[in-house]
Design an enzyme around this catalytic site. Structure first.
Site, PDB file in Angstrom:
ATOM      1  N   HIS A   1     -55.176 -46.525 -14.449  1.00 24.58           N
ATOM      2  CA  HIS A   1     -54.834 -45.360 -15.266  1.00 24.58           C
ATOM      3  C   HIS A   1     -55.354 -44.169 -14.480  1.00 24.58           C
ATOM      4  CE1 HIS A   1     -54.704 -43.571 -19.637  1.00 24.58           C
ATOM      5  NE2 HIS A   1     -53.811 -43.041 -18.829  1.00 24.58           N
ATOM      6  N   LEU A   2     -54.500 -43.215 -14.158  1.00 22.88           N
ATOM      7  CA  LEU A   2     -54.819 -42.197 -13.159  1.00 22.88           C
ATOM      8  C   LEU A   2     -56.133 -41.472 -13.456  1.00 22.88           C
ATOM      9  CD1 LEU A   2     -54.124 -40.615 -10.628  1.00 22.88           C
ATOM     10  CD2 LEU A   2     -52.637 -39.154 -12.009  1.00 22.88           C
ATOM     11  N   HIS A   3     -57.040 -41.487 -12.476  1.00 27.84           N
ATOM     12  CA  HIS A   3     -58.334 -40.812 -12.620  1.00 27.84           C
ATOM     13  C   HIS A   3     -58.963 -40.590 -11.252  1.00 27.84           C
ATOM     14  CE1 HIS A   3     -59.418 -45.075 -12.270  1.00 27.84           C
ATOM     15  NE2 HIS A   3     -60.643 -44.696 -11.894  1.00 27.84           N
ATOM     16  N   LEU A   4     -59.779 -39.553 -11.184  1.00 30.33           N
ATOM     17  CA  LEU A   4     -60.666 -39.296 -10.052  1.00 30.33           C
ATOM     18  C   LEU A   4     -62.102 -39.485 -10.519  1.00 30.33           C
ATOM     19  CD1 LEU A   4     -59.236 -35.947  -8.569  1.00 30.33           C
ATOM     20  CD2 LEU A   4     -58.532 -38.273  -8.022  1.00 30.33           C
TER      21      LEU A   4
END
Length: 401
Positions: A232-235
């Site tokens: 799940h898109l994250h930095l």
């Protein structure tokens, strides 16, 4: 002043390092029970052009690099205050204390830290088999976190000069922190974006580094196959009160215009993108980085990315000023799942020279040679690395002048 408004700047308000602290909410006003958080709303952290510190920031010559040794920016104060509150309330899986830290003897300057609890208590990685795997709403994702885990919404003022409009990004605690202030930067979770880097979230990550007055606030990205544990898109963003090798290591240009450089020094060769500050050059950098990661994903190549204050490309020295932002991209072998029995797992911080170690034995016995062996075992074979380099050079060469 309530939580919904206390992160806003008012007209004429001092910003940047001169503004030390935002008003804090008392712990008695907060609670670890999710029901208490529901309905409170997410506070907005709205920032403007003048808060992006283009002049750089430096490590002190003799003092420590702890947060207490720097004047905090408004961003630092908001993040650290909210993050500490969540830790005091028990929303992290463990209470982070001062971590044992040592610099490994040798030419690289690895910073090793003992973090036993993260090694034991972090969430098990998801079952991932492809760099291009689709988002699966049935697996853990950031729509399933407790409301209190969200610190604030990072939101740029509209019509910021020289930049495209930025979508909102949530700043969320990492419940198994690497270090102080460890957060995740997550674009709107309900979109269900897979872990594939996009320009909006990368821009938010780079600007978060520019919003901090601490040279040790870094941001990074792990692709699927590059030890991302959640699809799940994250930095990631966190504070580390130590210099890292990638801030100043020399590089060589790979294209005539100097848009892409190669870091040749240990611990691992990586592709360097650099911008001196906000504006058109930073927008171009974001485009180039995302073109590069798109290429890697399309060719099923795992990768890690690290954003830090850094010296300009080229020849550098240990005293070179950190006048801009370095974005370093490593292409690497795919690795799915946590490798048991190794001193550390190789992802974004390890490639940059920060080694979170799992056991006391490994922490005391780890050497530079052992660390390099673990890291270099994760790199692409030479022939494939050369192929990737040629492809990325071709991408930047095609860019309009």
């Amino acid at each position: 002043m309530n939580e919904q408004t206390n992160l806003h700047r008012s007209q004429g308000e001092v910003s940047g390092p001169a503004k030390q602290r935002e008003p804090k909410l008392g712990l008695k006003q907060l609670h670890s029970d999710s029901k208490v958080w529901e309905g409170r709303g997410i506070p907005d952290f709205i920032y403007g052009q003048e808060e992006l510190m283009a002049g750089g920031t430096q490590w002190p010559r003799s003092a420590s690099g702890t947060l207490e040794s720097f004047p905090l920016s408004r961003f630092d104060a908001a993040l650290c205050s909210a993050w500490k509150q969540r830790m005091e309330l028990g929303l992290l899986r463990y209470r982070l204390r001062d971590l044992q830290t040592r610099t490994l003897p040798g030419a690289v300057g690895f910073v090793a830290q003992l973090n036993v609890e993260r090694g034991v208590q972090r969430r098990c990685p998801q079952n991932i088999s492809s760099v291009r795997q689709a988002f699966d709403p049935e697996q853990f994702n950031f729509n399933k976190i407790r409301p209190g885990e969200v610190l604030f919404r990072l939101h740029r003022e509209p019509n910021l000069p020289g930049a495209l409009q930025q979508e909102d990004v949530l700043v969320i605690i990492n419940v198994s922190p690497l270090e102080w202030g460890h957060v995740l930067l997550v674009p709107e979770p309900t979109y269900g974006l897979p872990q594939r880097l996009l320009p909006g979230v990368l821009r938010a990550g780079v600007e978060a580094v520019l919003l901090s007055s601490h040279p040790g606030f870094r941001v990074g990205f792990n692709s699927l196959g590059g030890l991302a544990s959640v699809n799940h898109l994250h930095l990631h963003g966190y504070y580390l009160a130590h210099r890292l090798p990638v801030e100043r290591v020399p590089s060589k240009p790979l294209d005539p215009r100097g848009l892409l450089h190669l870091l040749q020094a240990l611990p691992a060769p990586g592709f360097l993108f650099y911008a001196s500050g906000p504006g058109p050059d930073l927008e171009s950098l974001i485009t180039r980085v995302c073109q590069a990661t798109d290429y890697l994903i399309d060719h099923e190549i795992a990768h890690n990315l690290f954003v830090t204050r850094g010296a300009p490309p080229g020849k550098t020295s240990p005293s070179s000023p950190l006048t801009g932002v370095r974005v370093i991209l490593w292409a690497r072998k795919s690795s799915f799942g946590i490798k048991e029995g190794e001193a550390f797992n190789v992802a974004l911080c390890e490639l940059a020279g920060h080694l979170p170690v799992k056991t006391s034995h490994d922490f005391s016995s780890l050497t530079e040679a052992t660390a390099l062996t673990l890291i270099q075992a994760c790199l692409l074979p030479p022939a494939q690395a050369e192929e990737v380099q040629a492809a990325l050079v071709a991408l930047v060469t095609q860019e309009k002048q």
